[in-house]
Design a protein around this motif. Structure first.
Motif, PDB file in Angstrom:
ATOM      1  N   GLN A 166      -8.767  14.274   0.293  1.00  0.00           N
ATOM      2  CA  GLN A 166      -9.950  14.250  -0.564  1.00  0.00           C
ATOM      3  C   GLN A 166     -10.604  12.876  -0.511  1.00  0.00           C
ATOM      4  O   GLN A 166      -9.947  11.868  -0.229  1.00  0.00           O
ATOM      5  CB  GLN A 166      -9.568  14.553  -2.019  1.00  0.00           C
ATOM      6  CG  GLN A 166      -8.947  15.910  -2.255  1.00  0.00           C
ATOM      7  CD  GLN A 166      -8.520  16.082  -3.704  1.00  0.00           C
ATOM      8  OE1 GLN A 166      -8.624  15.156  -4.516  1.00  0.00           O
ATOM      9  NE2 GLN A 166      -8.014  17.269  -4.032  1.00  0.00           N
ATOM     10  N   LYS A 168     -11.463  26.912 -18.919  1.00  0.00           N
ATOM     11  CA  LYS A 168     -12.318  26.388 -17.854  1.00  0.00           C
ATOM     12  C   LYS A 168     -13.696  26.085 -18.449  1.00  0.00           C
ATOM     13  O   LYS A 168     -14.693  26.731 -18.136  1.00  0.00           O
ATOM     14  CB  LYS A 168     -12.425  27.390 -16.709  1.00  0.00           C
ATOM     15  CG  LYS A 168     -11.123  27.590 -15.938  1.00  0.00           C
ATOM     16  CD  LYS A 168     -11.327  28.477 -14.726  1.00  0.00           C
ATOM     17  CE  LYS A 168     -10.035  28.603 -13.920  1.00  0.00           C
ATOM     18  NZ  LYS A 168     -10.198  29.428 -12.704  1.00  0.00           N
ATOM     19  N   ALA A 202     -16.185  16.752 -16.603  1.00  0.00           N
ATOM     20  CA  ALA A 202     -15.266  17.429 -15.677  1.00  0.00           C
ATOM     21  C   ALA A 202     -14.738  18.669 -16.391  1.00  0.00           C
ATOM     22  O   ALA A 202     -14.772  18.763 -17.617  1.00  0.00           O
ATOM     23  CB  ALA A 202     -14.121  16.507 -15.268  1.00  0.00           C
ATOM     24  N   MET A 203     -14.252  19.637 -15.618  1.00  0.00           N
ATOM     25  CA  MET A 203     -13.716  20.855 -16.220  1.00  0.00           C
ATOM     26  C   MET A 203     -12.358  20.545 -16.847  1.00  0.00           C
ATOM     27  O   MET A 203     -11.539  19.818 -16.283  1.00  0.00           O
ATOM     28  CB  MET A 203     -13.583  21.949 -15.174  1.00  0.00           C
ATOM     29  CG  MET A 203     -14.904  22.320 -14.517  1.00  0.00           C
ATOM     30  SD  MET A 203     -16.209  22.741 -15.715  1.00  0.00           S
ATOM     31  CE  MET A 203     -15.575  24.294 -16.362  1.00  0.00           C
ATOM     32  N   ARG A 204     -12.144  21.119 -18.024  1.00  0.00           N
ATOM     33  CA  ARG A 204     -10.940  20.796 -18.773  1.00  0.00           C
ATOM     34  C   ARG A 204      -9.665  21.206 -18.030  1.00  0.00           C
ATOM     35  O   ARG A 204      -8.679  20.460 -18.030  1.00  0.00           O
ATOM     36  CB  ARG A 204     -10.978  21.456 -20.154  1.00  0.00           C
ATOM     37  CG  ARG A 204      -9.823  21.057 -21.049  1.00  0.00           C
ATOM     38  CD  ARG A 204     -10.144  21.020 -22.534  1.00  0.00           C
ATOM     39  NE  ARG A 204     -10.814  22.183 -23.022  1.00  0.00           N
ATOM     40  CZ  ARG A 204     -10.395  22.911 -24.092  1.00  0.00           C
ATOM     41  NH1 ARG A 204      -9.264  22.588 -24.697  1.00  0.00           N
ATOM     42  NH2 ARG A 204     -11.090  23.927 -24.543  1.00  0.00           N
ATOM     43  N   ASP A 205      -9.682  22.379 -17.396  1.00  0.00           N
ATOM     44  CA  ASP A 205      -8.480  22.800 -16.680  1.00  0.00           C
ATOM     45  C   ASP A 205      -8.182  21.885 -15.508  1.00  0.00           C
ATOM     46  O   ASP A 205      -7.022  21.655 -15.154  1.00  0.00           O
ATOM     47  CB  ASP A 205      -8.620  24.249 -16.206  1.00  0.00           C
ATOM     48  CG  ASP A 205      -9.762  24.440 -15.218  1.00  0.00           C
ATOM     49  OD1 ASP A 205     -10.777  23.720 -15.333  1.00  0.00           O
ATOM     50  OD2 ASP A 205      -9.641  25.305 -14.331  1.00  0.00           O
ATOM     51  N   GLU A 206      -9.231  21.294 -14.928  1.00  0.00           N
ATOM     52  CA  GLU A 206      -9.046  20.353 -13.824  1.00  0.00           C
ATOM     53  C   GLU A 206      -8.435  19.048 -14.329  1.00  0.00           C
ATOM     54  O   GLU A 206      -7.523  18.482 -13.704  1.00  0.00           O
ATOM     55  CB  GLU A 206     -10.390  20.083 -13.149  1.00  0.00           C
ATOM     56  CG  GLU A 206     -10.316  19.293 -11.857  1.00  0.00           C
ATOM     57  CD  GLU A 206     -11.665  19.092 -11.215  1.00  0.00           C
ATOM     58  OE1 GLU A 206     -11.696  18.559 -10.086  1.00  0.00           O
ATOM     59  OE2 GLU A 206     -12.688  19.448 -11.830  1.00  0.00           O
ATOM     60  N   GLY A 221      -4.784  19.421 -14.926  1.00  0.00           N
ATOM     61  CA  GLY A 221      -3.982  19.764 -13.768  1.00  0.00           C
ATOM     62  C   GLY A 221      -3.277  18.561 -13.183  1.00  0.00           C
ATOM     63  O   GLY A 221      -3.370  17.438 -13.692  1.00  0.00           O
ATOM     64  N   ASP A 265      -3.950  16.891 -10.605  1.00  0.00           N
ATOM     65  CA  ASP A 265      -4.889  15.873 -10.113  1.00  0.00           C
ATOM     66  C   ASP A 265      -5.833  15.410 -11.222  1.00  0.00           C
ATOM     67  O   ASP A 265      -6.921  14.907 -10.943  1.00  0.00           O
ATOM     68  CB  ASP A 265      -5.719  16.429  -8.954  1.00  0.00           C
ATOM     69  CG  ASP A 265      -4.867  16.850  -7.768  1.00  0.00           C
ATOM     70  OD1 ASP A 265      -3.678  16.486  -7.741  1.00  0.00           O
ATOM     71  OD2 ASP A 265      -5.387  17.541  -6.883  1.00  0.00           O
ATOM     72  N   GLY A 266      -5.423  15.558 -12.471  1.00  0.00           N
ATOM     73  CA  GLY A 266      -6.313  15.287 -13.586  1.00  0.00           C
ATOM     74  C   GLY A 266      -6.873  13.886 -13.612  1.00  0.00           C
ATOM     75  O   GLY A 266      -8.065  13.677 -13.873  1.00  0.00           O
ATOM     76  N   ALA A 309      -9.703  13.507 -11.152  1.00  0.00           N
ATOM     77  CA  ALA A 309     -10.927  14.131 -11.655  1.00  0.00           C
ATOM     78  C   ALA A 309     -11.580  13.263 -12.728  1.00  0.00           C
ATOM     79  O   ALA A 309     -12.808  13.111 -12.764  1.00  0.00           O
ATOM     80  CB  ALA A 309     -10.611  15.515 -12.211  1.00  0.00           C
TER      81      ALA A 309
END
Length: 456
Positions: free
Chosen positions: A265, A299, A334-338, A341, A343-344, A347
């Motif tokens: 990434q 999400k 950013a999305m909460r589930d991301e 995760g 890789d939080g 993000a």
């Protein structure tokens, strides 16, 4: 739990600039001042070691503090003025006359000074007797109030409350350092280049934002006036301070870079100490909320709001000593589930760093949404807001007693924001001040410590 800190009032007075040192002045709010109409006052407390008896303070220290404050107000006289939220079609403005002054309350406390200056969780109600109350009339509001509380043989707390429409953190910091310099006899006079600059014409509203913000203010202007009083009934909240040092920041940075390489990434565009600290903090706060609220991971978008300095970002020059607000608002998303995760933290760093880069390019792009965007996140438990800045170097404020023992921002109790200032003792470190319910503070502490250990 705090049983209720009690203070004994020693003196209540008004401090003005020296006679005939200033002239009546009216300062209209600029478009950079207007968004602050929607925020409650700032309430910083500066704790200093002061191992002297009360008699010494009243005989020598207090007269010096009052005299040096008066000398400071001859340069920063708008702080002694009042805020007039004028009816349409007039603009809100700041007014100073020679009859104006700053309220100064002097008190004594027998409470445990060392306990108040510590980093561990403490009942927030212990601090409210140290916070001055801004006086409000039917048509105008005081812009600043000061309370000096003496802990005989231990320390002094200088507590302030001020409306953000008069000053951003930079202007307030200049005021405090000027007062401290006069008090410690470091300045018998100030060179012209260090004096506050008042000319509001340097703030150019090329985007027509003044009209936008005024319209929003006139639509809901009650909350600002009603929110100037101290709230002393936050029974379940505790306050604690966490430190992020440069070694930990570097480990977080290496972790992010390594994870991005491993997953092929791109790296976040901006990995400054501030971004690294805020990214880690954001993830810890979201994990804390998820665990303590027993919510499923949704999400939906999560936001991280922060204040962005405007001196180097605006398309027009503003003197470094400009008296007023010269900051913008940033909101990373950013999305909460991301964020929750594996890789939080990547993000989080990507969202915050990317927002900073956008502000660097054009700070006022999308500024018409500043108020509505921040209303969505301010005071929310689902989002995070950071206040103050490590760049201010608040701990360099020295009244002649050495650097402050501790600095606290009390307004975060109601706003649910997090204060970020430079570390007192660790060069390059950042202190994070939080106020959370006791259970949440324990959970946050667990995630904060476990997260740092895992990265190490």
């Amino acid at each position: 739990m705090c049983e209720g800190l009690r203070v004994k009032i020693i003196e209540q007075s008004q401090v003005s600039p020296p006679p005939r040192s200033t002239s009546p002045t009216s300062l209209p709010l600029t478009f950079l001042d207007l968004p602050w109409l929607f925020f409650s006052p700032s309430q910083p407390l500066f704790f200093f070691d002061f191992p002297f008896p009360l008699s010494y303070f009243t005989a020598f220290t207090l007269p010096n503090l009052k005299h040096s404050l008066s000398l400071t107000l001859q340069h920063y006289f708008p702080f002694a003025g009042t805020f007039l939220p004028s009816p349409e079609p007039s603009k809100p403005h700041i007014v100073y006359s020679e009859a104006n002054s700053v309220s100064l309350l002097v008190a004594e406390s027998a409470d445990d000074f060392n306990h108040l200056c510590s980093n561990h969780a403490r009942d927030v109600n212990c601090f409210y007797p140290l916070v001055p109350e801004l006086k409000s009339g039917t048509k105008e509001l005081a812009l600043m109030a000061i309370q000096i509380t003496v802990f005989p043989g231990s320390g002094i707390c200088i507590g302030l409350a001020y409306l953000h429409v008069i000053a951003d953190g930079r202007t307030f910091n200049n005021f405090m350092k000027t007062w401290a310099a006069y008090s410690s006899s470091q300045a018998s006079s100030f060179p012209c280049k260090s004096l506050p600059f008042y000319d509001r014409s340097v703030i150019m509203d090329s985007h027509g934002l003044e009209g936008v913000f005024l319209k929003q203010w006139r639509r809901k202007r009650t909350s600002f006036i009603d929110d100037t009083k101290v709230n002393s009934s936050l029974s379940d909240l505790v306050r604690a301070t966490f430190l992020m040092d440069p070694t930990q920041m570097e480990k977080i940075k290496r972790f992010i870079v390594s994870l991005c390489r491993e997953k092929n990434q791109s790296q976040p565009v901006h990995l400054s100490p501030y971004v690294l600290t805020c990214a880690f903090l954001w993830v810890c706060m979201l994990k804390t909320h998820q665990i303590t609220s027993n919510e499923h991971v949704h999400k939906d978008p999560a936001y991280f709001g922060f204040i962005a300095g405007g001196m180097t970002r605006l398309q027009f020059p503003v003197p470094a000593t400009y008296l007023g607000n010269c900051v913008g608002f940033g909101r990373g998303s950013a999305m909460r589930d991301e964020l929750l995760g594996e890789d939080g933290i990547v993000a989080a760093a990507r969202a915050i760093g990317g927002t900073i880069k956008k502000l660097d390019k054009e700070m006022l792009d999308g500024a018409e949404k500043w108020v509505s965007d921040w209303e969505e996140i301010y005071g929310s438990e689902l989002h995070v807001v950071a206040t103050w800045s490590p760049k201010l170097k608040l701990y360099e404020t020295d009244f002649g007693w050495g650097k402050a023992r501790k600095i606290e921002e009390i307004s975060i109790d109601k706003s649910k924001a997090i204060s970020l200032i430079e570390s007192r003792d660790v060069d390059g470190g950042i202190e994070m001040g939080l106020a959370l319910p006791h259970k949440k503070m324990d959970t946050f502490t667990m995630f904060f410590n476990q997260g740092l250990n895992a990265i190490s």
